[in-house]
Design an enzyme around this catalytic site. Sequence first.
Site, mmCIF file in Angstrom:
data_model
loop_
_atom_site.group_PDB
_atom_site.id
_atom_site.type_symbol
_atom_site.label_atom_id
_atom_site.label_comp_id
_atom_site.label_asym_id
_atom_site.label_seq_id
_atom_site.Cartn_x
_atom_site.Cartn_y
_atom_site.Cartn_z
ATOM 1 C CE LYS A 1 -18.551 -1.934 33.379
ATOM 2 N NZ LYS A 1 -17.963 -1.907 32.091
ATOM 3 C CD1 TRP B 1 -19.010 -4.861 25.669
ATOM 4 C CD2 TRP B 1 -20.154 -3.955 23.987
ATOM 5 N NE1 TRP B 1 -20.257 -4.528 26.145
ATOM 6 C CE2 TRP B 1 -20.980 -3.970 25.127
ATOM 7 C CE3 TRP B 1 -20.670 -3.432 22.789
ATOM 8 C CZ2 TRP B 1 -22.284 -3.488 25.120
ATOM 9 C CZ3 TRP B 1 -21.978 -2.949 22.786
ATOM 10 C CH2 TRP B 1 -22.759 -2.975 23.942
ATOM 11 C CB SER C 1 -15.502 -7.524 32.858
ATOM 12 O OG SER C 1 -16.299 -7.272 31.763
ATOM 13 C CG HIS D 1 -14.379 -9.238 27.891
ATOM 14 N ND1 HIS D 1 -13.925 -8.009 28.262
ATOM 15 C CD2 HIS D 1 -15.353 -9.571 28.777
ATOM 16 C CE1 HIS D 1 -14.595 -7.600 29.322
ATOM 17 N NE2 HIS D 1 -15.464 -8.533 29.654
HETATM 18 C C1 GCU Z 1 -21.135 -6.538 29.611
HETATM 19 C C2 GCU Z 1 -21.174 -5.052 29.852
HETATM 20 C C3 GCU Z 1 -19.791 -4.503 30.143
HETATM 21 C C4 GCU Z 1 -19.139 -5.314 31.238
HETATM 22 C C5 GCU Z 1 -19.185 -6.775 30.900
HETATM 23 C C6 GCU Z 1 -18.695 -7.707 31.975
HETATM 24 O O1 GCU Z 1 -20.392 -6.779 28.464
HETATM 25 O O2 GCU Z 1 -21.746 -4.463 28.717
HETATM 26 O O3 GCU Z 1 -19.857 -3.156 30.520
HETATM 27 O O4 GCU Z 1 -17.831 -4.878 31.462
HETATM 28 O O5 GCU Z 1 -20.520 -7.180 30.667
HETATM 29 O O6 GCU Z 1 -18.724 -7.374 33.128
HETATM 30 O O7 GCU Z 1 -18.321 -8.815 31.594
#
Ligand code: GCU
Length: 432
Positions: free
Chosen positions: A273, A360, A269, A410
């Site tokens: 990144k 998402w 998540s 997720h």
């Molecule tokens: C939120 C955010 C995402 C991210 C996620 C996470 O959903 O919008 O961009 O990847 O949190 O880190 O769990």
Amino acid sequence: MKKNPIPFACGLFVASVLSVPAQLPPPNYDEAKVPTYTLPDPLVCADGTPVTNPNIWQKKRRPELLRLFEEQVYGRAPRPPHALTRYEVRSVVTNALGGQATRKEISILLSGTAAGPRIELLLYVPNHSPKAAPVFLGLNFNGNHAVTTERDVRLSDRWMVSERSSCIVSNRATEACRGIEASRWQIEKLVARGYALATFNYGDVEADFATGWKLGVRAALSSAGTNTTFKPDEWGAISAWAWGLSRALDYLETDAAVDAKRVAVIGHSRLGKTALWAGARDERFAIVISNDSGEGGAALARRRFGERTANLNKAFPHWFCGNFKQYSEHEDAMPVDQHELIALLAPRPVYVASAEEDQWADPRGEFLAAKAAEPAYELFGKAGLGVAEPPAVNKSVGAFIGYHVRSGKHDVTEYDWEQYLNFADRHFKPGK
Ligand code: GCU
């Protein structure tokens, strides 16, 4: 397919969603509404020079792309304070995991003292390894005590997101948090397959809220401290977390039990990144693994599917650099797109994983970014995904670019780890 506009980090992250102002358009989950877009070509330099061989890539195009991501997306990080940094081994347990592993806790004292910024690294090394073990290195969301149920791993004293779990009280972990993230790390499995695991809490580097930088390295390493004003191209939190991963790798280079030339950096998540950016900026990472990293990670911004640049900038203003703000709802104006972040990893192996119900994060956009990174791998004669369309659910594909879309939400699951371990086995050959 279940739409999931509510982002999950590690448990609910409702607070940040609610802070997205109502004027943002609702997320698009309809493939037919994805606009026509043109991706920037990773193999054409800014001056029009085509990239026809690894040399032009390595000497000209790669530095150019890296600079664009630095200046426009994640922000420039400062040089590491190497001369000052000290490593302090705080514990060694040779019979961890029922005798399968040696477990160490290491304080990385970035400015040489416990009073300064410090990373608390947790390291499990398999006891049966004939040679220095290859390593998976990743940031954890909830503290080292949360990745294992072992009772003698220190409880993190960092600021934590309270909304994540009822075990977090007034932004601090309690004993009840022990092991809450264990299923996401699968330590026994890793160790049984000959891999070491190194992990630390991302809050060691920076607390994850808009002004959390004041508690972390971005303030500690700046001469202006908490009065720092960041220039539009200076580091945001993701850049700081990625920088922290490189500092952990610096330590691994000093530890003879592990092979620092075989380190796979992994993240889920927002930390996926971070893993991608860490791998792009630090070529010592031999494999990069992005688990459900989504927007601002592996997903193409120009598709405007699921989360968008504007959502990131509104809900998480501290993650990216100041310049990134101008691309909210103007994705086509970005000089880069995320396939070029993946291309920056070439020719090193990279694995991108999506989850079917995690719309998402735009699973298709993650696949397409991986696909559009292939030309950079081809320059080096390395095969990428080997398929033109996303594979069936729960089927792993790819040679130097791996990909799967797992059924479910997720998360990081045992299935994900099986694929990462198989991928690492192919590229790292543990035990050899
Ligand atoms: C939120 C955010 C995402 C991210 C996620 C996470 O959903 O919008 O961009 O990847 O949190 O880190 O769990």
